[in-house]
Design an enzyme around this catalytic site. Structure first.
Site, PDB file in Angstrom:
ATOM      1  N   VAL A   1       0.847  -1.187   0.000  1.00 21.72           N
ATOM      2  CA  VAL A   1       0.000   0.000   0.000  1.00 21.72           C
ATOM      3  C   VAL A   1       0.885   1.239   0.000  1.00 21.72           C
ATOM      4  O   VAL A   1       1.498   1.582   1.021  1.00 21.72           O
ATOM      5  CB  VAL A   1      -0.947   0.019   1.212  1.00 21.72           C
TER       6      VAL A   1
ATOM      7  N   ASN B   1       1.382   5.521  -1.269  1.00 20.55           N
ATOM      8  CA  ASN B   1       0.578   6.737  -1.242  1.00 20.55           C
ATOM      9  C   ASN B   1      -0.226   6.936  -2.517  1.00 20.55           C
ATOM     10  O   ASN B   1      -1.282   7.571  -2.496  1.00 20.55           O
ATOM     11  CB  ASN B   1       1.488   7.954  -1.016  1.00 20.55           C
ATOM     12  N   THR B   2       0.243   6.387  -3.627  1.00 18.16           N
ATOM     13  CA  THR B   2      -0.433   6.567  -4.911  1.00 18.16           C
ATOM     14  C   THR B   2      -1.189   5.319  -5.348  1.00 18.16           C
ATOM     15  O   THR B   2      -2.326   5.411  -5.812  1.00 18.16           O
ATOM     16  CB  THR B   2       0.592   6.950  -5.999  1.00 18.16           C
TER      17      THR B   2
ATOM     18  N   VAL C   1      -0.382  -2.218  -4.802  1.00 18.96           N
ATOM     19  CA  VAL C   1       0.014  -3.299  -5.689  1.00 18.96           C
ATOM     20  C   VAL C   1      -0.264  -4.619  -4.985  1.00 18.96           C
ATOM     21  O   VAL C   1       0.242  -4.862  -3.884  1.00 18.96           O
ATOM     22  CB  VAL C   1       1.500  -3.211  -6.074  1.00 18.96           C
TER      23      VAL C   1
ATOM     24  N   ASP D   1       7.858   0.542   3.131  1.00 23.05           N
ATOM     25  CA  ASP D   1       8.291   0.410   1.734  1.00 23.05           C
ATOM     26  C   ASP D   1       9.800   0.495   1.619  1.00 23.05           C
ATOM     27  O   ASP D   1      10.424  -0.273   0.872  1.00 23.05           O
ATOM     28  CB  ASP D   1       7.611   1.468   0.862  1.00 23.05           C
TER      29      ASP D   1
END
Length: 263
Positions: A7, A9-10, A13, A115
């Site tokens: 997850v 910010n944009t 996947v 991330d």
């Protein structure tokens, strides 16, 4: 099978991995959806279950779910998705049995985003040696990793799209343009749109090359540069600083972490 979700910010996947029979995983399919913290577990399920069906996978085939998130408001809905539709409790990257098992040698280790941690884990596992990882996302992150896999620190810059949005948003007459590689190598534009594209693109390349050069100087040993993130491929032909372009580094980190957690 393993279902993994990253997850950002944009985008979110989702990735599907088959077991390789030795405790590891091999990639099978990947899907992307825009990040929306308001998206419910039911809404995720409507979209995801259709994709699994197209792939020929039944929900009962999923035996493990792991996710990483930099959007805390999305966590609950992913948990609902996992429990309600797959009957599984998801593993959250960085917590419990999926805690990071590499050394984080910075002032505030707890502030390292999931991330970034996944990129560090995957880059060391896949490439080894001293590394600089550049993740081109909403923000651009530069990470320094030593040959032991220790995270030594890094830097964060606005992503190229954020830079472009700021340029357009704070000016009255500049038009909105799509980011792409300029058609010419010239840095002298002949019209406003070309001048904007040149300034943002080649300015970004210069920033990136400058930061990498300074990082290599501080590391003091040969360091391989690994580029990842959705926009990494945009810069691959514009610079020679990348040794590897690995667009799947973050999601592969989730599979590696799931294997570690299962062990």
């Amino acid at each position: 099978m393993l279902l993994a979700a990253d997850v950002g910010n944009t985008n979110v996947v989702f990735a599907l991995f088959d077991s390789d029979g030795t405790g590891g995983f091999t990639s099978r399919a990947r899907w992307r959806i825009a990040t929306d913290p308001r998206r419910t577990g039911d809404e995720y399920a409507v979209w995801l279950l259709q994709l699994l069906t197209i792939e020929g996978v039944a929900r009962e085939d999923i035996k493990q779910i792991i996710y990483a998130s930099v959007v805390p408001r999305a966590d609950h809905n992913l948990t609902v998705l996992s429990q309600k539709y797959f009957g599984l409790t998801p593993i959250k990257a960085g917590e419990g049995k999926a805690a990071w098992k590499f050394e984080i040698d910075v002032d505030q280790p707890s502030s390292l985003g999931a991330d970034r941690a996944l990129n560090i884990l995957a880059a060391h596992k896949k490439y080894g040696g001293d590394l600089i990882v550049i993740d081109f996302g909403t923000a651009t992150k530069f990470e320094a990793i030593d040959f032991n896999g220790t995270y030594k620190g890094g830097s964060i810059a606005p992503g190229i799209n954020l830079s472009l949005d700021a340029l357009v948003g704070k000016t009255a007459k500049l038009p909105r343009i799509a980011i792409r590689a300029p058609e010419s190598a010239s840095v002298i534009g002949r019209n406003t749109e070309d001048q904007m594209l040149i300034g943002v693109f080649w300015g970004y390349v210069a920033m990136m090359e400058g930061v990498v050069a300074k990082m290599k100087s501080e590391i003091g040993r040969p360091a391989k540069v690994v580029a990842t993130g959705g926009l990494a491929i945009l810069f691959d032909d514009a610079t020679d600083i990348f040794d590897e372009v690995d667009s799947e580094l973050t999601i592969d980190g989730l599979a590696i972490l799931a294997q570690q957690a299962a062990g």
